[in-house]
Motif scaffolding. Structure first.
Motif, PDB file in Angstrom:
ATOM      1  N   ASP A   1      40.275  20.413  48.800  1.00 31.40           N
ATOM      2  CA  ASP A   1      41.495  20.973  49.382  1.00 31.40           C
ATOM      3  C   ASP A   1      42.240  19.817  50.039  1.00 31.40           C
TER       4      ASP A   1
ATOM      5  N   GLN B   1      38.794  30.228  46.682  1.00 32.99           N
ATOM      6  CA  GLN B   1      39.042  31.618  47.066  1.00 32.99           C
ATOM      7  C   GLN B   1      40.452  31.985  46.674  1.00 32.99           C
ATOM      8  N   SER B   2      40.621  33.202  46.212  1.00 32.36           N
ATOM      9  CA  SER B   2      41.941  33.682  45.846  1.00 32.36           C
ATOM     10  C   SER B   2      42.855  33.638  47.066  1.00 32.36           C
ATOM     11  N   GLY B   3      44.028  33.061  46.888  1.00 31.71           N
ATOM     12  CA  GLY B   3      45.001  32.996  47.966  1.00 31.71           C
ATOM     13  C   GLY B   3      44.846  31.800  48.878  1.00 31.71           C
ATOM     14  N   ALA B   4      43.673  31.180  48.908  1.00 32.19           N
ATOM     15  CA  ALA B   4      43.459  30.031  49.789  1.00 32.19           C
ATOM     16  C   ALA B   4      44.138  28.784  49.231  1.00 32.19           C
TER      17      ALA B   4
ATOM     18  N   SER C   1      46.761  27.397  45.828  1.00 38.25           N
ATOM     19  CA  SER C   1      47.703  27.878  44.812  1.00 38.25           C
ATOM     20  C   SER C   1      47.013  27.933  43.454  1.00 38.25           C
ATOM     21  N   ASP C   2      47.571  28.735  42.564  1.00 35.44           N
ATOM     22  CA  ASP C   2      47.044  28.785  41.203  1.00 35.44           C
ATOM     23  C   ASP C   2      47.117  27.410  40.544  1.00 35.44           C
TER      24      ASP C   2
ATOM     25  N   VAL D   1      39.258  33.020  40.253  1.00 32.58           N
ATOM     26  CA  VAL D   1      39.936  33.367  41.507  1.00 32.58           C
ATOM     27  C   VAL D   1      41.444  33.115  41.453  1.00 32.58           C
TER      28      VAL D   1
ATOM     29  N   GLU E   1      45.164  33.905  40.932  1.00 33.53           N
ATOM     30  CA  GLU E   1      45.866  35.184  41.025  1.00 33.53           C
ATOM     31  C   GLU E   1      46.380  35.641  39.666  1.00 33.53           C
ATOM     32  N   ASN E   2      46.981  34.723  38.908  1.00 35.69           N
ATOM     33  CA  ASN E   2      47.573  35.084  37.626  1.00 35.69           C
ATOM     34  C   ASN E   2      46.568  34.844  36.499  1.00 35.69           C
TER      35      ASN E   2
END
Length: 180
Positions: free
Chosen positions: A47, A57-60, A62-63, A88, A90-91
């Protein structure tokens, strides 16, 4: 510049731009190793904001960040970790996500699943030349040289002649071992 010249110039610029996008602006080259594969362990990814390895993690993240990390993990041979990262995003209908699900599954020995993901990616974006290159490489491994040649022709038709995706599939068709 008169109005007609301005409109024609805009149309020409848009055409060149869309051709570059169709060819992927050669974003098909293998990724450069980062902290994700150099420092992170156990499926964690780097990160940049936190400057540390984190669990995806989803949302943590960006895609785009998740995609980049999964792509790097897949090229590093960490296929199951790449799939966990992609799961994880989103899209889940992003052609890039589907393509790397195909790549990771194929390289992990689940060729049929990989081919299904490549097909899904190409249904969303028929101009996604990297999916065509990977699909072609899978077809070669399966003995379907004509199918692979068809994918190479599609890459060229879609403006990808001078890309890594084209060169990699062309090399594989020439009997040279594929890097991916």
């Amino acid at each position: 510049m008169n109005r007609t010249t301005t409109i024609l110039a805009a149309i020409a610029a848009a055409s060149v731009s869309s051709m570059a996008l169709a060819a992927g602006s050669d974003s098909t080259k293998p990724p450069v190793k980062t902290q994700t594969t150099q420092e992170c362990k156990g499926g964690k990814i780097w990160d940049k904001k936190k400057a540390k390895c984190v669990n995806p993690q989803s949302g943590a993240l960006s895609d785009d960040d998740l995609y980049d990390a999964a792509r790097e993990l897949a090229y590093d041979g960490q296929y199951e970790n790449a799939l966990k990262v992609l799961d994880v995003a989103e899209n889940q209908n992003d052609a890039r996500v589907l393509n790397y699900k195909g790549f990771a599954n194929r390289k992990a020995g689940r060729v049929e699943a990989g081919m299904a993901f490549y097909q899904a990616a190409l249904e969303i974006d028929p101009d996604y030349i990297l999916a065509r290159s990977y699909m072609g490489q899978a077809l070669i491994a399966d003995g379907d040289i004509l199918g692979a040649e068809s994918q190479l022709a599609e890459i060229e038709k879609r403006g990808g002649r001078d890309t890594w995706a084209y060169a990699a599939l062309d090399k594989a068709l020439g009997g040279e071992p594929s890097d991916w």
